[in-house]
Design a protein around this motif. Structure first.
Motif, short mmCIF file in Angstrom:
data_model
loop_
_atom_site.label_atom_id
_atom_site.label_comp_id
_atom_site.label_asym_id
_atom_site.label_seq_id
_atom_site.Cartn_x
_atom_site.Cartn_y
_atom_site.Cartn_z
N GLN A 15 30.01 44.01 59.33
CA GLN A 15 29.12 43.04 59.98
C GLN A 15 29.27 43.08 61.50
OE1 GLN A 15 26.57 41.12 59.00
NE2 GLN A 15 26.80 42.24 57.09
N GLU A 16 30.49 43.21 61.97
CA GLU A 16 30.73 43.27 63.41
C GLU A 16 30.14 44.54 64.02
OE1 GLU A 16 34.93 42.72 63.92
OE2 GLU A 16 34.86 40.69 63.10
N ILE A 17 30.28 45.64 63.31
CA ILE A 17 29.76 46.92 63.80
C ILE A 17 28.24 46.91 63.82
CG2 ILE A 17 29.51 49.37 63.22
CD1 ILE A 17 32.42 49.21 62.14
N ILE A 18 27.64 46.42 62.75
CA ILE A 18 26.19 46.46 62.65
C ILE A 18 25.54 45.61 63.73
CG2 ILE A 18 25.75 44.59 61.01
CD1 ILE A 18 24.15 47.50 59.91
N GLN A 19 26.21 44.56 64.17
CA GLN A 19 25.65 43.71 65.21
C GLN A 19 25.64 44.40 66.56
OE1 GLN A 19 27.44 39.82 65.15
NE2 GLN A 19 27.03 39.56 62.98
#
Length: 79
Positions: free
Chosen positions: A40-44
């Protein structure tokens, strides 16, 4: 793509060791939680994240939604 993996490796949290007495399902749940959180952190960080979220969060696009999408495309193309 391999270089990207190294970049993420240095900035993401490390997995903790399995605790004494911790069951395999408990430890696997922990690993799954860490992977999902990191994902989730990467995709943001993706320039396409806001566009994707705009499309996914509404059935019908409003004029404001369309402006957001076009602005994100313009920002991406200007890099």
């Amino acid at each position: 793509m391999e270089n990207l993996a190294y970049i993420f490796h240095d900035s993401l949290p490390k997995f903790r060791d399995r605790r004494e007495g911790e069951t395999t399902p408990e430890y696997l749940n922990y690993i799954n939680m860490m992977v999902n959180q990191a994902h989730q952190e990467i995709i943001q960080l993706s320039p396409f994240y806001k566009i994707s979220e705009t499309f996914n969060n509404t059935e019908l696009l409003s004029l404001e939604d369309i402006k957001i999408i076009f602005n994100e495309v313009d920002k991406y193309n200007s890099r």
